[in-house]
Design a protein around this motif. Sequence first.
Motif, PDB file in Angstrom:
ATOM      1  N   LYS A 129     -11.116  -4.742   4.501  1.00 46.03           N
ATOM      2  CA  LYS A 129      -9.803  -4.305   4.019  1.00 46.03           C
ATOM      3  C   LYS A 129      -9.617  -2.807   4.220  1.00 46.03           C
ATOM      4  CE  LYS A 129      -9.150  -8.469   2.303  1.00 46.03           C
ATOM      5  NZ  LYS A 129     -10.276  -9.188   2.833  1.00 46.03           N
ATOM      6  N   ASN A 130      -8.510  -2.465   4.892  1.00 45.84           N
ATOM      7  CA  ASN A 130      -8.111  -1.075   5.050  1.00 45.84           C
ATOM      8  C   ASN A 130      -6.947  -0.732   4.122  1.00 45.84           C
ATOM      9  OD1 ASN A 130      -9.996  -0.623   7.159  1.00 45.84           O
ATOM     10  ND2 ASN A 130      -8.596  -1.649   8.562  1.00 45.84           N
ATOM     11  N   LEU A 131      -6.519  -1.721   3.353  1.00 45.48           N
ATOM     12  CA  LEU A 131      -5.443  -1.548   2.386  1.00 45.48           C
ATOM     13  C   LEU A 131      -6.005  -1.740   0.988  1.00 45.48           C
ATOM     14  CD1 LEU A 131      -2.683  -3.798   4.061  1.00 45.48           C
ATOM     15  CD2 LEU A 131      -2.946  -1.324   4.281  1.00 45.48           C
ATOM     16  N   SER A 132      -5.450  -1.014   0.035  1.00 49.22           N
ATOM     17  CA  SER A 132      -5.865  -1.207  -1.355  1.00 49.22           C
ATOM     18  C   SER A 132      -5.290  -2.526  -1.878  1.00 49.22           C
ATOM     19  CB  SER A 132      -5.366  -0.046  -2.221  1.00 49.22           C
ATOM     20  OG  SER A 132      -3.958  -0.098  -2.348  1.00 49.22           O
ATOM     21  N   ARG A 133      -5.768  -2.973  -3.028  1.00 47.31           N
ATOM     22  CA  ARG A 133      -5.274  -4.229  -3.603  1.00 47.31           C
ATOM     23  C   ARG A 133      -3.780  -4.167  -3.896  1.00 47.31           C
ATOM     24  NH1 ARG A 133     -10.033  -6.014  -7.829  1.00 47.31           N
ATOM     25  NH2 ARG A 133     -11.577  -6.473  -6.219  1.00 47.31           N
ATOM     26  N   ILE A 134      -3.317  -3.030  -4.417  1.00 46.80           N
ATOM     27  CA  ILE A 134      -1.895  -2.917  -4.725  1.00 46.80           C
ATOM     28  C   ILE A 134      -1.064  -2.893  -3.443  1.00 46.80           C
ATOM     29  CG2 ILE A 134      -1.822  -0.395  -4.909  1.00 46.80           C
ATOM     30  CD1 ILE A 134       0.126  -2.921  -7.090  1.00 46.80           C
ATOM     31  N   GLU A 135      -1.593  -2.302  -2.373  1.00 44.77           N
ATOM     32  CA  GLU A 135      -0.893  -2.313  -1.091  1.00 44.77           C
ATOM     33  C   GLU A 135      -0.819  -3.734  -0.528  1.00 44.77           C
ATOM     34  OE1 GLU A 135      -1.937   2.178   0.538  1.00 44.77           O
ATOM     35  OE2 GLU A 135      -3.275   0.507   1.046  1.00 44.77           O
ATOM     36  N   VAL A 136      -1.913  -4.475  -0.641  1.00 45.57           N
ATOM     37  CA  VAL A 136      -1.921  -5.864  -0.185  1.00 45.57           C
ATOM     38  C   VAL A 136      -0.899  -6.671  -0.978  1.00 45.57           C
ATOM     39  CG1 VAL A 136      -3.274  -7.993  -0.041  1.00 45.57           C
ATOM     40  CG2 VAL A 136      -4.309  -5.819   0.634  1.00 45.57           C
ATOM     41  N   TYR A 137      -0.921  -6.505  -2.295  1.00 45.60           N
ATOM     42  CA  TYR A 137       0.008  -7.243  -3.151  1.00 45.60           C
ATOM     43  C   TYR A 137       1.455  -6.891  -2.811  1.00 45.60           C
ATOM     44  CZ  TYR A 137       2.655  -8.632  -7.241  1.00 45.60           C
ATOM     45  OH  TYR A 137       3.602  -9.172  -8.053  1.00 45.60           O
ATOM     46  N   ALA A 138       1.767  -5.616  -2.777  1.00 50.16           N
ATOM     47  CA  ALA A 138       3.150  -5.171  -2.565  1.00 50.16           C
ATOM     48  C   ALA A 138       3.668  -5.567  -1.185  1.00 50.16           C
ATOM     49  CB  ALA A 138       3.256  -3.662  -2.759  1.00 50.16           C
ATOM     50  N   THR A 139       2.853  -5.381  -0.165  1.00 50.62           N
ATOM     51  CA  THR A 139       3.325  -5.691   1.186  1.00 50.62           C
ATOM     52  C   THR A 139       3.380  -7.201   1.426  1.00 50.62           C
ATOM     53  OG1 THR A 139       1.098  -5.403   2.095  1.00 50.62           O
ATOM     54  CG2 THR A 139       2.585  -3.503   2.181  1.00 50.62           C
ATOM     55  N   SER A 140       2.457  -7.957   0.854  1.00 48.76           N
ATOM     56  CA  SER A 140       2.499  -9.418   0.994  1.00 48.76           C
ATOM     57  C   SER A 140       3.713  -9.991   0.273  1.00 48.76           C
ATOM     58  CB  SER A 140       1.216 -10.053   0.454  1.00 48.76           C
ATOM     59  OG  SER A 140       0.122  -9.674   1.233  1.00 48.76           O
ATOM     60  N   PHE A 141       3.973  -9.500  -0.920  1.00 49.35           N
ATOM     61  CA  PHE A 141       5.135  -9.971  -1.662  1.00 49.35           C
ATOM     62  C   PHE A 141       6.426  -9.592  -0.933  1.00 49.35           C
ATOM     63  CE2 PHE A 141       8.363  -9.850  -5.007  1.00 49.35           C
ATOM     64  CZ  PHE A 141       8.228 -11.136  -5.499  1.00 49.35           C
TER      65      PHE A 141
ATOM     66  N   MET B 101       2.199 -19.454   3.250  1.00 51.28           N
ATOM     67  CA  MET B 101       0.932 -19.316   3.966  1.00 51.28           C
ATOM     68  C   MET B 101       1.027 -18.361   5.147  1.00 51.28           C
ATOM     69  SD  MET B 101      -0.455 -23.236   4.019  1.00 51.28           S
ATOM     70  CE  MET B 101      -2.079 -22.840   4.683  1.00 51.28           C
ATOM     71  N   TYR B 102       2.193 -18.281   5.795  1.00 50.74           N
ATOM     72  CA  TYR B 102       2.297 -17.547   7.052  1.00 50.74           C
ATOM     73  C   TYR B 102       2.705 -16.083   6.882  1.00 50.74           C
ATOM     74  CZ  TYR B 102       3.578 -16.424  11.849  1.00 50.74           C
ATOM     75  OH  TYR B 102       3.662 -15.822  13.078  1.00 50.74           O
ATOM     76  N   PHE B 103       3.844 -15.826   6.255  1.00 51.42           N
ATOM     77  CA  PHE B 103       4.370 -14.459   6.211  1.00 51.42           C
ATOM     78  C   PHE B 103       3.412 -13.458   5.560  1.00 51.42           C
ATOM     79  CE2 PHE B 103       8.747 -16.510   6.479  1.00 51.42           C
ATOM     80  CZ  PHE B 103       8.869 -16.260   7.832  1.00 51.42           C
ATOM     81  N   PRO B 104       2.858 -13.736   4.380  1.00 55.30           N
ATOM     82  CA  PRO B 104       1.941 -12.748   3.792  1.00 55.30           C
ATOM     83  C   PRO B 104       0.672 -12.526   4.617  1.00 55.30           C
ATOM     84  CG  PRO B 104       2.788 -14.194   2.087  1.00 55.30           C
ATOM     85  CD  PRO B 104       3.196 -14.792   3.414  1.00 55.30           C
ATOM     86  N   SER B 105       0.096 -13.582   5.178  1.00 53.82           N
ATOM     87  CA  SER B 105      -1.145 -13.403   5.936  1.00 53.82           C
ATOM     88  C   SER B 105      -0.903 -12.618   7.224  1.00 53.82           C
ATOM     89  CB  SER B 105      -1.809 -14.753   6.238  1.00 53.82           C
ATOM     90  OG  SER B 105      -0.968 -15.565   7.028  1.00 53.82           O
ATOM     91  N   VAL B 106       0.177 -12.911   7.929  1.00 55.96           N
ATOM     92  CA  VAL B 106       0.471 -12.178   9.164  1.00 55.96           C
ATOM     93  C   VAL B 106       0.805 -10.728   8.857  1.00 55.96           C
ATOM     94  CG1 VAL B 106       2.148 -11.955  11.057  1.00 55.96           C
ATOM     95  CG2 VAL B 106       1.102 -14.159  10.566  1.00 55.96           C
ATOM     96  N   SER B 107       1.601 -10.492   7.821  1.00 59.00           N
ATOM     97  CA  SER B 107       1.951  -9.104   7.484  1.00 59.00           C
ATOM     98  C   SER B 107       0.706  -8.328   7.061  1.00 59.00           C
ATOM     99  CB  SER B 107       3.016  -9.046   6.398  1.00 59.00           C
ATOM    100  OG  SER B 107       2.509  -9.462   5.158  1.00 59.00           O
ATOM    101  N   PHE B 108      -0.179  -8.973   6.304  1.00 59.23           N
ATOM    102  CA  PHE B 108      -1.415  -8.297   5.911  1.00 59.23           C
ATOM    103  C   PHE B 108      -2.253  -7.939   7.132  1.00 59.23           C
ATOM    104  CE2 PHE B 108      -5.974  -8.767   5.409  1.00 59.23           C
ATOM    105  CZ  PHE B 108      -6.241  -7.617   4.675  1.00 59.23           C
ATOM    106  N   LEU B 109      -2.471  -8.909   8.019  1.00 61.43           N
ATOM    107  CA  LEU B 109      -3.299  -8.644   9.198  1.00 61.43           C
ATOM    108  C   LEU B 109      -2.672  -7.559  10.072  1.00 61.43           C
ATOM    109  CD1 LEU B 109      -4.382 -12.280  10.075  1.00 61.43           C
ATOM    110  CD2 LEU B 109      -5.847 -10.434   9.211  1.00 61.43           C
ATOM    111  N   PHE B 110      -1.359  -7.605  10.241  1.00 68.08           N
ATOM    112  CA  PHE B 110      -0.668  -6.588  11.014  1.00 68.08           C
ATOM    113  C   PHE B 110      -0.854  -5.205  10.390  1.00 68.08           C
ATOM    114  CE2 PHE B 110       3.207  -3.997  11.260  1.00 68.08           C
ATOM    115  CZ  PHE B 110       3.214  -3.704  12.612  1.00 68.08           C
ATOM    116  N   LEU B 111      -0.603  -5.081   9.101  1.00 65.25           N
ATOM    117  CA  LEU B 111      -0.672  -3.773   8.437  1.00 65.25           C
ATOM    118  C   LEU B 111      -2.107  -3.296   8.229  1.00 65.25           C
ATOM    119  CD1 LEU B 111       2.149  -4.286   5.811  1.00 65.25           C
ATOM    120  CD2 LEU B 111       2.207  -2.757   7.802  1.00 65.25           C
ATOM    121  N   ASN B 112      -3.005  -4.216   8.005  1.00 67.85           N
ATOM    122  CA  ASN B 112      -4.398  -3.845   7.750  1.00 67.85           C
ATOM    123  C   ASN B 112      -5.013  -3.093   8.923  1.00 67.85           C
ATOM    124  OD1 ASN B 112      -6.734  -4.049   5.900  1.00 67.85           O
ATOM    125  ND2 ASN B 112      -7.610  -5.262   7.561  1.00 67.85           N
ATOM    126  N   PHE B 113      -4.612  -3.452  10.128  1.00 66.47           N
ATOM    127  CA  PHE B 113      -5.190  -2.829  11.321  1.00 66.47           C
ATOM    128  C   PHE B 113      -4.199  -1.914  12.049  1.00 66.47           C
ATOM    129  CE2 PHE B 113      -7.576  -6.785  10.621  1.00 66.47           C
ATOM    130  CZ  PHE B 113      -8.830  -6.226  10.430  1.00 66.47           C
TER     131      PHE B 113
END
Length: 168
Positions: A38-50, A87-99
Amino acid sequence: MLIRHRTAPDQNGKWSISMVYIFVFFLFLNIVSFFVPKNLSRIEVYATSFFAYAFGLTTDVVFDLHYDLYGYLSPGFQWLSMLAIIMYFPSVSFLFLNFFPFHKRNWSKIIYILAWSAFSISFEWLTLQTDFFYYNGWKLWYSAVLYPFIFLILVCNLKLVRRQIANR
């Protein structure tokens, strides 16, 4: 190529094998999202996934349910399409933003966004070949034009989240 309304499960309640592959792929994306460094903090993952979930759902309500330009499975609301969105939008956005290459030159950022856009266009095209997704006036090139802007919105949202965290 004309894409017509398709339904899944079919009229007999049976799932097509392509539907199973789509959901296995969604599961794979979620597993990868869980295990990558993870290159994002938990709050970043939560906020961007939501945000990605809300943004994708809002877009689909307007383009699918209101204008009927495209759809998942069959016309109208489907619980399986809601599950797919979750299942799709949060996981793709996380992977995109994480890297995302935040600390690299703009050229690297543009290439990164275009690569993810190409992935998204390819995946959309594949889902059109299955019983999962259909067009009803929408064109693949509309998506090709929009995906870079969608990914840019995700980056801007993460920057906003980071500013809010820093201002605490």
